[in-house]
Design an enzyme around this catalytic site. Structure first.
Site, mmCIF file in Angstrom:
data_model
loop_
_atom_site.group_PDB
_atom_site.id
_atom_site.type_symbol
_atom_site.label_atom_id
_atom_site.label_comp_id
_atom_site.label_asym_id
_atom_site.label_seq_id
_atom_site.Cartn_x
_atom_site.Cartn_y
_atom_site.Cartn_z
ATOM 1 N N ASP A 113 41.251 36.695 43.165
ATOM 2 C CA ASP A 113 40.084 37.426 43.218
ATOM 3 C C ASP A 113 40.214 38.945 42.999
ATOM 4 O O ASP A 113 41.238 39.367 42.999
ATOM 5 C CB ASP A 113 39.080 37.033 44.415
ATOM 6 C CG ASP A 113 39.692 37.571 45.965
ATOM 7 O OD1 ASP A 113 40.276 38.579 45.704
ATOM 8 O OD2 ASP A 113 39.726 36.828 46.777
ATOM 9 N N ARG A 114 39.049 39.355 42.855
ATOM 10 C CA ARG A 114 38.963 40.827 42.204
ATOM 11 C C ARG A 114 39.898 41.881 43.015
ATOM 12 O O ARG A 114 40.464 42.591 42.781
ATOM 13 C CB ARG A 114 37.578 41.356 42.310
ATOM 14 C CG ARG A 114 37.379 42.776 41.331
ATOM 15 C CD ARG A 114 36.210 43.124 41.347
ATOM 16 N NE ARG A 114 35.862 44.504 40.504
ATOM 17 C CZ ARG A 114 34.692 45.212 40.582
ATOM 18 N NH1 ARG A 114 33.416 44.316 40.835
ATOM 19 N NH2 ARG A 114 34.772 46.104 39.811
#
Length: 244
Positions: A113-114
């Site tokens: 994820d980011r």
């Protein structure tokens, strides 16, 4: 030193030819062939075992494809990059970090994820990517988890026993305290945001999450935001691990 490319065989099975173009795995290529979406020299083919030559005209959904040499790139992903090839909102993606690395079109294997940093593999080897992502191969991943507060002994024990999430009980392979609020965690399950959710379930906020090992690959000597090609030995080891 320039990376030497392995030659593409002159004659290939059609599904292997398609897989070597980097658009999908051989299994997915068989589905494309069976669906009548593949043409060879202008004719639709549905014969899965058909062999083609490198100079044959092979089209998928009307677009010509060509076999490529396989490329394997290991990236130490920094924060605030999306693990995708494109982002409709114009945010930075991991592809920005490897721009110009190779002529082939490579894709991330799995996701980070980011806000998660650490190891990410990118390749055009669809067969290997599919195997790495499949739960049956139990690919090991190691994370360093920084929490908002020290991990209580009872919660350390709870994680060892398995924490129940909506998909089932999240089993870890190993867990160890590095500091009171920093934990090393090894697991093979690939559920979405599983590490963050394990700790959230017990009342912790994950302040930083870093993947330090992936399928036996290490980020040693690979600074954050940098990438490198896998060595020949690493590729051989990965494929050996993924043998059915």
């Amino acid at each position: 030193m320039k990376k030497e490319k392995a030659p593409t065989p002159r004659v290939l099975r059609l599904n292997q030819y398609i897989a070597r173009s980097g658009i999908c795995s051989r299994r997915e290529a068989d589905k494309l062939i069976a669906a009548g979406r593949v043409k060879v020299n202008g004719s639709v083919v549905k014969e899965l075992g058909l062999k083609v030559k490198r100079d044959d005209l092979v089209e998928v959904d009307g677009r010509r494809i060509l076999p490529e040499s396989f490329v394997y790139i290991l990236l130490n992903k920094p924060k605030n990059y999306i693990t995708t090839t494109k982002d409709p909102r114009g945010r930075r993606t991991v592809m920005d970090l490897i721009r110009g690395a190779c002529e082939q079109r490579v894709y991330p294997v799995g996701r980070l994820d980011r806000d998660t940093t650490g190891l990410l593999l990118l390749t055009n080897d669809g067969d290997l990517a599919e195997k790495l992502a499949h739960p049956s191969h139990r690919v090991s991943k190691v994370y360093e988890v920084t929490l908002d507060k020290p991990l209580a002994p009872e919660h350390l024990e709870a994680i060892k026993q398995g924490v129940r999430l909506e998909e089932g009980v999240a089993q870890v392979d190993d867990i160890a305290l590095i500091k009171p609020h920093v934990v090393g965690l090894e697991l093979h399950i690939g559920w979405n945001r599983v590490v963050r959710r394990i700790f959230e379930q017990l009342g912790y906020e994950v302040k930083h999450l870093d993947r330090t090992l992936y399928a036996g690959l290490s980020k040693k000597d690979l600074p954050r935001g940098k990438w490198r090609f896998l060595t020949k030995e690493e590729v051989i080891q990965l494929k050996y691990m993924m043998q059915e």
